[in-house]
Design an enzyme around this catalytic site. Sequence first.
Site, PDB file in Angstrom:
ATOM      1  N   ASP A   4      -4.225  -3.364  -8.268  1.00 26.45           N
ATOM      2  CA  ASP A   4      -4.593  -3.625  -9.886  1.00 26.45           C
ATOM      3  C   ASP A   4      -3.949  -2.775 -10.867  1.00 26.45           C
ATOM      4  O   ASP A   4      -3.494  -3.078 -11.892  1.00 26.45           O
ATOM      5  CB  ASP A   4      -6.091  -3.780 -10.042  1.00 26.45           C
ATOM      6  CG  ASP A   4      -6.905  -4.726  -8.960  1.00 26.45           C
ATOM      7  OD1 ASP A   4      -6.347  -5.746  -8.879  1.00 26.45           O
ATOM      8  OD2 ASP A   4      -7.965  -4.198  -8.578  1.00 26.45           O
ATOM      9  N   GLY A  58       4.655   1.238  -0.153  1.00 30.26           N
ATOM     10  CA  GLY A  58       5.617   0.778  -1.540  1.00 30.26           C
ATOM     11  C   GLY A  58       5.486  -0.825  -1.726  1.00 30.26           C
ATOM     12  O   GLY A  58       4.437  -1.225  -1.499  1.00 30.26           O
ATOM     13  N   GLY A  67       0.807  -1.271  -0.142  1.00 29.19           N
ATOM     14  CA  GLY A  67      -0.021   0.046  -0.023  1.00 29.19           C
ATOM     15  C   GLY A  67       0.861   1.342   0.057  1.00 29.19           C
ATOM     16  O   GLY A  67       1.743   1.431  -0.878  1.00 29.19           O
ATOM     17  N   GLU A  68       0.477   2.131   0.958  1.00 28.37           N
ATOM     18  CA  GLU A  68       1.309   3.325   0.902  1.00 28.37           C
ATOM     19  C   GLU A  68       2.793   3.278   1.239  1.00 28.37           C
ATOM     20  O   GLU A  68       3.480   4.117   1.262  1.00 28.37           O
ATOM     21  CB  GLU A  68       0.681   4.482   1.707  1.00 28.37           C
ATOM     22  CG  GLU A  68       0.872   4.000   3.311  1.00 28.37           C
ATOM     23  CD  GLU A  68       0.368   5.224   4.103  1.00 28.37           C
ATOM     24  OE1 GLU A  68       0.526   6.403   3.871  1.00 28.37           O
ATOM     25  OE2 GLU A  68      -0.106   5.285   5.249  1.00 28.37           O
TER      26      GLU A  68
HETATM   27  P1  AMP Z   1      -7.699  -3.630  -5.159  1.00 28.59           P
HETATM   28  O1  AMP Z   1      -8.093  -2.437  -4.438  1.00 28.59           O
HETATM   29  O2  AMP Z   1      -6.421  -3.329  -5.858  1.00 28.59           O
HETATM   30  O3  AMP Z   1      -7.488  -4.638  -4.321  1.00 28.59           O
HETATM   31  O4  AMP Z   1      -8.818  -3.896  -6.204  1.00 28.59           O
HETATM   32  C1  AMP Z   1     -10.017  -3.402  -5.796  1.00 28.59           C
HETATM   33  C2  AMP Z   1     -10.913  -3.830  -7.187  1.00 28.59           C
HETATM   34  O5  AMP Z   1     -11.233  -5.468  -7.079  1.00 28.59           O
HETATM   35  C3  AMP Z   1     -12.384  -3.521  -7.070  1.00 28.59           C
HETATM   36  O6  AMP Z   1     -12.649  -2.518  -8.311  1.00 28.59           O
HETATM   37  C4  AMP Z   1     -13.342  -4.800  -7.126  1.00 28.59           C
HETATM   38  O7  AMP Z   1     -14.456  -4.841  -7.991  1.00 28.59           O
HETATM   39  C5  AMP Z   1     -12.382  -5.908  -7.103  1.00 28.59           C
HETATM   40  N1  AMP Z   1     -12.621  -7.131  -6.389  1.00 28.59           N
HETATM   41  C6  AMP Z   1     -13.147  -7.090  -5.328  1.00 28.59           C
HETATM   42  N2  AMP Z   1     -13.283  -8.257  -4.619  1.00 28.59           N
HETATM   43  C7  AMP Z   1     -12.871  -8.915  -5.776  1.00 28.59           C
HETATM   44  C8  AMP Z   1     -12.840 -10.466  -5.759  1.00 28.59           C
HETATM   45  N3  AMP Z   1     -13.165 -11.427  -4.614  1.00 28.59           N
HETATM   46  N4  AMP Z   1     -12.496 -11.055  -7.098  1.00 28.59           N
HETATM   47  C9  AMP Z   1     -12.247 -10.204  -7.993  1.00 28.59           C
HETATM   48  N5  AMP Z   1     -12.014  -8.944  -7.973  1.00 28.59           N
HETATM   49  C10 AMP Z   1     -12.442  -8.331  -6.514  1.00 28.59           C
END
Ligand code: AMP
Length: 309
Positions: free
Chosen positions: A239, A211, A208-209
């Site tokens: 992501d 790194g 996260g913040e």
């Molecule tokens: P992150 O903050 O990088 O973990 O990603 C958040 C994104 O992951 C959001 O846009 C969600 O729609 C997606 N997400 C949340 N839970 C899941 C899951 N169980 N499987 C796949 N994608 C997910």
Amino acid sequence: MGKLVIVGTVAFDAIETPFGKTDKILGGAATYIGFSAANFDNVDAAAVSVVGGDFPQEYLDLLTERKVSIEGVEIIKNGKTFFWSGKYHNDMNSRDTLVTELNVLEKFNPVVPEGYKDAEVVMLGNLHPAVQQGVLNQMTNKPKLSILDTMNFWMDIAMDDLKAVIKNVDVITINDEEARQLSGEYSLVVAAREIHKMGPKFVVIKKGEHGALLFHNDNMFYAPALPLEEVFDPTGAGDTFAGGFAGYLAKTSDFSFENMKRAVIYGSTLASFCVEKFGTERMQNLTDKEIYKRLDQFKSLTQFDIELN
Ligand code: AMP
């Protein structure tokens, strides 16, 4: 031109942070990865996912406008799109998942478009591990690099499937808590070593913040996150990092540890934009100029000279 296959959710998200709350907005792992990887020229990216008939065409158009192919995004007319809702704590470093509705994901059979079955790089974003494996199985040539991202949700309900697909990938990117859950080890150095043993030659742990860490055998690299004045919404930062990492590697086609360090820097740089606005908003029209400026800031933040006698 390097081809990149991106697998993951294309979703509706509802987000709550100390700065505000959103209704159902565009989200999903593949969406963030796509927007991020779209910033690399010479990368031909395609998303593989599924949505319901309730998903607005204009959301899909946003991906197409950024030159991410949606040929592999199935639309199930009488189905409902995956929905996720999360609420961040005051420090913005941790969040609670309030709702995860799999909906059309429950019976999803991914189909990689013919023209992308020979892609050099496959980014298996967050989704059921059996679906991630299903995509790998469809590749006609073994990808030069396969990268897997996952989260605690899948560890809780599909650990065996997850361990099976982890065996088959070159790189895993996960956050610190997930690395601990997957390995059963608290120290991230030890956790990375244990995860290496499960298959991936490269382990990226996102903090996260704080790194990101890259591990390859006994080599280790650390990149901080760019300290920002304002963080509105960390959703999708992981992501976006993965999309920048995969996009840079697809563009350069160099999968050495040295080049992966640069990929980590690109991932961190792109993620630093993502958190500045709610949802995908900041990523929708990012310019090269903005990215270069921030890469430059990154360079001066981390560069130093020291004489060792
Ligand atoms: P992150 O903050 O990088 O973990 O990603 C958040 C994104 O992951 C959001 O846009 C969600 O729609 C997606 N997400 C949340 N839970 C899941 C899951 N169980 N499987 C796949 N994608 C997910």
